[in-house]
Design an enzyme around this catalytic site. Structure first.
Site, short mmCIF file in Angstrom:
data_model
loop_
_atom_site.label_atom_id
_atom_site.label_comp_id
_atom_site.label_asym_id
_atom_site.label_seq_id
_atom_site.Cartn_x
_atom_site.Cartn_y
_atom_site.Cartn_z
N HIS A 150 0.84 -1.21 0.00
CA HIS A 150 0.00 0.00 0.00
C HIS A 150 0.88 1.26 0.00
O HIS A 150 2.00 1.24 -0.47
CB HIS A 150 -0.98 -0.05 1.17
CG HIS A 150 -1.78 -1.31 1.22
ND1 HIS A 150 -2.81 -1.58 0.35
CD2 HIS A 150 -1.66 -2.42 2.01
CE1 HIS A 150 -3.32 -2.78 0.61
NE2 HIS A 150 -2.63 -3.33 1.61
N GLU A 171 -2.59 0.55 7.77
CA GLU A 171 -1.67 -0.54 7.47
C GLU A 171 -0.43 -0.05 6.73
O GLU A 171 0.68 -0.54 6.96
CB GLU A 171 -2.38 -1.60 6.62
CG GLU A 171 -1.48 -2.78 6.27
CD GLU A 171 -2.03 -3.63 5.13
OE1 GLU A 171 -1.26 -4.46 4.62
OE2 GLU A 171 -3.21 -3.44 4.75
N HIS A 209 2.89 -7.01 4.56
CA HIS A 209 1.52 -6.56 4.77
C HIS A 209 1.07 -6.92 6.18
O HIS A 209 1.74 -7.68 6.89
CB HIS A 209 0.57 -7.22 3.77
CG HIS A 209 0.65 -6.67 2.38
ND1 HIS A 209 -0.29 -5.82 1.86
CD2 HIS A 209 1.59 -6.84 1.42
CE1 HIS A 209 0.05 -5.50 0.62
NE2 HIS A 209 1.20 -6.11 0.33
N GLU A 215 1.89 -11.73 5.71
CA GLU A 215 0.89 -11.06 6.55
C GLU A 215 1.37 -11.23 7.98
O GLU A 215 1.34 -12.32 8.54
CB GLU A 215 -0.48 -11.70 6.36
CG GLU A 215 -1.05 -11.58 4.95
CD GLU A 215 -1.66 -10.23 4.66
OE1 GLU A 215 -1.51 -9.31 5.51
OE2 GLU A 215 -2.30 -10.07 3.60
#
Length: 449
Positions: free
Chosen positions: A282, A297, A351, A412
């Protein structure tokens, strides 16, 4: 002034007085080069240059210019033993163009003879000496007119001793050395700053700006400007600490890369050392998932990646590149293209997950079968370094793991939707541990442990 920072004395700092930028008369004299006289009895400052004479009186809201009385936006003030005068008024009366960037609280001054002529201002562009005149600014102070079919410069980044320029069309840059001081100049003809550029980079009223570089000894600053409007040219100048060689990589895939690792201590792909691309998920206009306490995030991802970078800098057996090192938006396509273009050995995207309030733990994703061994190694270290529950290695069709051509994984590192995970994720201890796990996993997979 003219793209160069003025070196101000300790008692000569710029000050903002009720919205007006004020500078000490010492700066007017020593940095702007005007003649200054101070009359203590009447508390009058007289500033002269050529055929212009300005008289200002402390606490008086008007001044005289060649005998003509003019109103001031702010009256001169006496602060301790220093007299402060309004920068804009003095500069404009002396013929300078003044720009103000409110985002960075920066004043830009352009002298009348700066950037004069045909606008390109290049001397000796095929030799080792010359001028990068016009960076920043095109010299006119006039916004560059819109032109059709121009390439858009979307962003500029500097990582692993490489300058990376993102563009939206094929370009043919002109790159050359200058000395006195040492610089590398990159001209991109038929180009303009993309509309998205100013949202992530400082641009003043003259379509110019700069980035200070602190983490690499070879480069001190990167300056950029809309340098010419005939043809419309973006100029980027790398201010160097000394003479440096470079290589140009321009595969017409959206990135122009100037690599300073040719003969420096930083390892390069050409040296045979593995190249790792680290991707902070992102960024910019894409916040990613929002945590239970409204944290973004994208900020967590970048924080962990910067810690990974700090560790990779110490590794003499590895080279690395970040897809982003600041809060900027990079498309998924550009992230994959960067890794492919550099022929990287592995790709790691960082992430954090989001789901139900009870979901917790770490996961590692891959897409292509050849990434499975890498995913297994990276997940082993992720579980150990995070201390969170093991949610396994999983296959999923994600763009950055599907479109890259080297072993690629997406990690993640926990669930932002879980209060316990979130409280842990934003701690320095957790992020440092995960960053170390990422580096250790990469080294084991590449046979460096």
């Amino acid at each position: 002034m003219n793209g160069e920072a003025l070196n101000l004395p300790k008692n000569g700092q710029v000050q903002n007085v009720k919205g007006n930028v004020m500078i000490p008369i010492r700066v007017v004299m020593e940095e702007l080069g005007f003649d200054v006289d101070w009359e203590k009895r009447t508390r009058t400052v007289t500033i002269k240059q050529s055929d212009t004479t300005i008289k200002l009186v402390v606490n008086q809201a008007s001044a005289t210019v060649n005998g003509k009385k003019l109103a001031l936006g702010a009256a001169p003030i006496l602060k301790e033993d220093t007299t402060l005068v309004p920068l804009r008024f003095v500069s404009e009366q002396m013929g300078l163009t003044v720009g103000w960037d409110n985002a960075t609280k920066t004043v830009y001054l352009i002298t009348p003879d700066h950037g004069s002529g045909n606008g390109n201002g290049i001397e000796g562009n095929t030799g080792n000496t010359g001028s990068d005149n016009g960076s920043p600014g095109n010299g006119s102070g006039i916004p560059v007119p819109e032109q059709q079919n121009l390439a858009g410069v979307k962003g500029i980044g500097f990582d692993a001793n490489r300058l990376i320029i993102a563009v939206d069309k094929n370009v043919t840059p002109d790159v050359f050395h200058l000395t006195g001081p040492d610089r590398i100049v990159i001209d991109i003809p038929n180009a303009r700053f993309d509309e998205s550029f100013s949202s992530n980079h400082s641009l003043d009223a003259f379509q110019a700006g700069f980035m200070d570089i602190n983490d690499y000894p070879d480069v001190t600053k990167i300056r950029y400007s809309q340098f010419s409007d005939n043809p419309s040219t973006i100029r980027i100048v790398m201010d160097l600490s000394g003479a440096r060689n470079y290589s140009l990589l321009n595969a017409n895939d959206g990135y122009v890369i100037i690599d300073l690792n040719v003969d420096q201590s930083y390892p390069s792909k050409g040296s045979g050392k593995p190249l790792v691309v680290i991707d902070a998920g992102h960024g910019g206009t894409d916040p990613g998932a929002i945590s239970v306490t409204k944290k973004k995030e994208k900020d967590l991802n970048l924080s962990i990646v910067k810690k990974v970078e700090a560790l990779l800098k110490k590794e003499t057996q590895l080279d690395y590149v970040l897809t982003r090192s600041t809060d900027v938006y990079v498309t998924l396509q550009d992230r994959a293209k960067l890794a492919n273009n550099l022929n990287a050995d592995v790709f790691v995207s960082i992430h954090a997950n989001s789901g139900s309030a009870t979901a917790s733990g770490v996961e590692t994703y891959y897409t292509r079968q050849e990434s499975v061994p890498f995913a297994n190694v990276m997940h082993k270290y992720l579980v150990k370094s995070s201390g969170l529950s093991d949610r396994k290695v999983r296959a999923k069709s994600l763009h950055v793991t599907r479109e890259t051509t080297m072993p690629a994984v997406l990690l993640e590192v926990g669930y932002l939707s879980n209060k316990s995970d979130e409280a842990l994720l934003y701690t320095e201890k957790f992020q440092n541990s995960v960053a170390q796990g990422v580096v250790d996993g990469i080294k084991e997979y590449l046979g460096l442990k």
